[in-house]
Enzyme design. Structure first.
Site, PDB file in Angstrom:
ATOM      1  N   ARG A 162      11.979  36.959  19.299  1.00 46.93           N
ATOM      2  CA  ARG A 162      11.940  38.422  19.359  1.00 46.93           C
ATOM      3  C   ARG A 162      11.407  38.904  18.019  1.00 46.93           C
ATOM      4  O   ARG A 162      11.098  38.106  17.147  1.00 46.93           O
ATOM      5  CB  ARG A 162      13.324  39.014  19.635  1.00 46.93           C
ATOM      6  N   CYS A 214       3.802  43.492  14.761  1.00 42.34           N
ATOM      7  CA  CYS A 214       3.253  43.927  13.480  1.00 42.34           C
ATOM      8  C   CYS A 214       3.394  45.440  13.412  1.00 42.34           C
ATOM      9  O   CYS A 214       2.832  46.156  14.246  1.00 42.34           O
ATOM     10  CB  CYS A 214       1.788  43.505  13.357  1.00 42.34           C
ATOM     11  N   ASN A 242      15.575  47.236  17.155  1.00 41.05           N
ATOM     12  CA  ASN A 242      16.743  46.386  16.930  1.00 41.05           C
ATOM     13  C   ASN A 242      16.547  45.589  15.648  1.00 41.05           C
ATOM     14  O   ASN A 242      15.554  44.875  15.499  1.00 41.05           O
ATOM     15  CB  ASN A 242      16.941  45.406  18.096  1.00 41.05           C
ATOM     16  N   GLU A 243      17.460  45.762  14.718  1.00 43.68           N
ATOM     17  CA  GLU A 243      17.479  44.954  13.491  1.00 43.68           C
ATOM     18  C   GLU A 243      16.102  44.850  12.838  1.00 43.68           C
ATOM     19  O   GLU A 243      15.584  43.761  12.604  1.00 43.68           O
ATOM     20  CB  GLU A 243      18.040  43.561  13.782  1.00 43.68           C
ATOM     21  N   GLU A 293      27.190  46.052  16.732  1.00 48.29           N
ATOM     22  CA  GLU A 293      27.495  44.710  17.237  1.00 48.29           C
ATOM     23  C   GLU A 293      28.604  44.144  16.362  1.00 48.29           C
ATOM     24  O   GLU A 293      28.428  43.990  15.157  1.00 48.29           O
ATOM     25  CB  GLU A 293      26.270  43.787  17.192  1.00 48.29           C
ATOM     26  N   TRP A 309      20.910  30.584  16.181  1.00 53.85           N
ATOM     27  CA  TRP A 309      19.986  30.281  15.095  1.00 53.85           C
ATOM     28  C   TRP A 309      20.456  29.060  14.306  1.00 53.85           C
ATOM     29  O   TRP A 309      19.759  28.576  13.427  1.00 53.85           O
ATOM     30  CB  TRP A 309      19.878  31.489  14.164  1.00 53.85           C
TER      31      TRP A 309
END
Length: 663
Positions: A103, A107, A141-142, A299, A308
């Site tokens: 994800r 750019c 998101n993030e 979250e 990860w």
């Protein structure tokens, strides 16, 4: 006070949505975040939109009294868009595309990304801008300042530099490109830092990081503008990922109504290396400092993390509840657990939610329900309260980026060192506001301004005015080294702050991991590492001396009177006990209440509305702890019982106390 979950109805059969919504309602859930990764379901092919499933999901939740936050889905450009417009993908420093599959494969400088973002965000906001169940929006998101070396990024970088410097001659001079024949004679020669070498011109690298940060912030403002045009009654926020990142969060959140954060404290309590980007209480204090007001947790840890990296330990009994209350104690007005159901598909199958793969409630869910019920009962008392502290720590993305480009010694890490300073105040039971280094600081009794490696006239004036007005300031080693172009100043350290500090750095020794020793208050010896400034006081007095090496007996810590205030200069990096002891003495002089015997791993925090005060006491360890409360009488908000002065907290125990009588 809102309690919610992150939910992905597009991952689950329509038949279980009603069941999930009913269980959410029974658990006290009043908020759900939806759709932040659902671009391919919302727009399956170019120009073909399908919002029916999202309409149904929102309606199912709304019928149960559950409000919705919609995430714009731009963190995951769909495959049809990547195939049609490859320029949406960032290129790495070797000009190779960063292909989708995880994800955040976008750019921020891509014209195609902007064009298709405008379309999908416009459609979504027009569809749900007046939906009674939708209360707000989360952008993307993030967002992180991922390096991109695409044609668009290179072109935008040149324009960014032209706007900043005007002409090549000025830029060459500001960067010092004469070194290694790096001078530019035409703008076409200027590119992003290709190749990945960390040893390029540091002024150039710092400006590139600033450009990346500005690109992210501009993309966020772009989305916020669209949302505000169509959703005037709904809020806009974003969920930050953690530290360290390239982008300057203070800029990223300037277009947001309030900040949100994704918080995953380490479940491996002995070793937090897997979650090193989540710094416990510091994460909350940094987040609160972005807008200097209460925030949301979008979250929150719900189960074993694993995606990860190999899976970490499962949350210890009580940990989910305790860390949810930790978030509230430091200013969170909403706790949204990630996630409702553990994914059975995709990369995050082992990043566990409140329910395991079988979907049946268990220990973690029951613990969440306990928190939810407590939050509902405490909510009226939390209304209108915020965190107000007497101590501020100044944080700077500029210093973080500059010190990442040029590490100063073995083990010298800006964020880790800031975390250590913050931890010392935690151990003393003293709340700190962690705020932008450009913020107004006049109201604080004590300000710590660590590692001001880069310096300008504005910060010098801010600090000077603060001290002159009666404030107490702590400066540290590696202060006043460079100007804002990342070029070393020709002045003796601490540069422009030498007069204020009343001290000069005679020489320095980057001692790294080679431990040295400092004597404070004439009789207490503490270890120090990383860096040793050998100091010559001018108007300051010496309050700490080195007790090792060739500089034994020389000043290591000084204190200077300047008009109505005081400045301390710390020429080294102390160990934990050294910081705790030193800060305790300063805080006592300033009449800031401390809890010097607070057990390690126990945190206290205060929320107040000016009339009423709530004291949170949190045991974030695996064993029972005993806490000596400050003088006064307290009643437990959770049990309604009078709290003993000698408070016993079980492992992961939580107590919320109201002082009896005046605050």
């Amino acid at each position: 006070m809102k309690v919610g979950v992150d939910y992905y109805p597009e991952h689950w059969d329509r038949a279980i949505w009603e069941q999930d919504a009913a269980r959410m309602q029974a658990a006290g859930i009043t908020l759900v975040r939806l759709a932040e990764f659902a671009w391919s379901r919302l727009e399956p092919s170019e120009g073909q939109f399908d919002f029916a499933w999202l309409d149904d999901a929102i309606d199912v939740l709304g019928q149960r009294g559950i409000q919705v936050v919609i995430g714009t889905p731009t963190a995951t450009p769909p495959n049809w868009l990547v195939a049609k417009c490859p320029d949406v993908l960032p290129l790495d420093n070797k000009r190779q595309p960063v292909y989708p599959g995880v994800r955040l494969h976008r750019c921020y400088n891509s014209p195609s990304l902007r064009r298709y973002t405008q379309i999908i965000v416009e459609k979504l906001t027009r569809q749900y801008g007046r939906n009674p169940h939708v209360i707000g929006w989360q952008t993307d998101n993030e967002m992180i300042g991922n390096d991109s070396h695409s044609d668009a990024a290179i072109s935008d970088f040149r324009l960014w530099l032209q706007k900043k410097y005007g002409d090549l001659e000025t830029m060459n001079r500001a960067w010092g490109t004469v070194v290694w024949s790096g001078e530019y004679s035409d703008w076409s020669q200027v590119s992003t830092p290709l190749g990945g070498s960390p040893h390029m011109n540091p002024s150039y690298l710092l400006d590139y990081k600033r450009f990346c940060s500005d690109s992210v912030a501009d993309f966020n403002r772009f989305q916020a503008h669209i949302i505000r045009e169509n959703c005037s009654r709904q809020f806009i926020t974003h969920n930050l990922w953690g530290y360290p990142v390239v982008n300057d969060y203070y800029d990223l959140f300037d277009s947001m109504d309030f900040a949100s954060v994704d918080y995953y404290p380490s479940t491996d309590l002995v070793n937090d290396s897997k979650s090193r980007v989540y710094h416990g209480a510091l994460t909350h204090d940094l987040t609160r400092g972005l807008k200097q007001k209460n925030f949301w947790v979008m979250e929150q840890l719900s189960g074993t993390p694993g995606c990860w990296h190999p899976m970490s330990r499962t949350p210890y009994p009580g940990m989910i509840r305790a860390h949810a209350w930790q978030s509230v104690s430091r200013g969170a007005d909403a706790i949204v657990q990630f996630r409702w159901r553990t994914a059975r598909i995709g990369a995050e199958q082992f990043w566990h939610g409140l329910h395991d793969h079988h979907g049946k409630p268990g220990r973690r869910f029951d613990e969440f329900v306990r928190f939810s019920e407590e939050a509902r009962r405490v909510s009226p008392l939390l209304e209108g309260t915020s965190v107000v502290n007497d101590v501020a720590i100044l944080f700077s993305h500029e210093q973080l980026n500059a010190l990442t480009i040029q590490p100063q010694s073995d083990g010298f890490d800006y964020l880790a060192n800031l975390k250590q300073i913050h931890r010392a105040f935690l151990r003393l039971g003293v709340g700190t506001d962690v705020i932008n280094w450009t913020s107004d600081i006049q109201r604080y009794k004590l300000v710590v301004a660590p590692f001001l490696f880069l310096i300008n006239d504005d910060i010098v004036k801010t600090l000077t005015d603060y001290v002159a007005g009666g404030g107490t300031l702590i400066l540290t080693t590696r202060t006043g080294v460079k100007n804002m172009n990342n070029v070393c100043l020709p002045t003796q350290l601490p540069g422009p702050l030498s007069e204020l500090a009343g001290v000069l750095v005679d020489e320095y020794d980057p001692v790294g991991h080679d431990s040295q020793f400092v004597v404070l208050d004439e009789d207490s010896t503490f270890e120090c590492t990383q860096w040793c400034d050998v100091l010559t006081p001018t108007t300051a007095e010496t309050v700490g001396t080195y007790a090792s090496e060739f500089f034994a007996g020389r000043a290591a810590v000084t204190r200077n009177r300047y008009q109505m205030g005081f400045i301390y200069y710390l020429g080294t990096v102390l160990d934990d006990d050294g910081y705790k002891a030193w800060f305790e003495g300063i805080l006592n002089e300033l009449n800031v209440a401390v809890m010097p015997h607070l057990p390690a791993g126990v945190e206290v925090a205060v929320r107040s509305d000016g009339e009423h005060r709530l004291l949170f006491v949190l045991n974030l360890t695996k064993k029972e702890q005993v806490v000596e409360l400050p003088e006064g009488d307290y009643q437990s908000v959770l049990t309604q019982l009078v709290a003993p002065r000698r408070l016993v907290l079980e492992a992961m125990g939580v107590e919320i106390l109201q002082p009896v009588g005046k605050i």
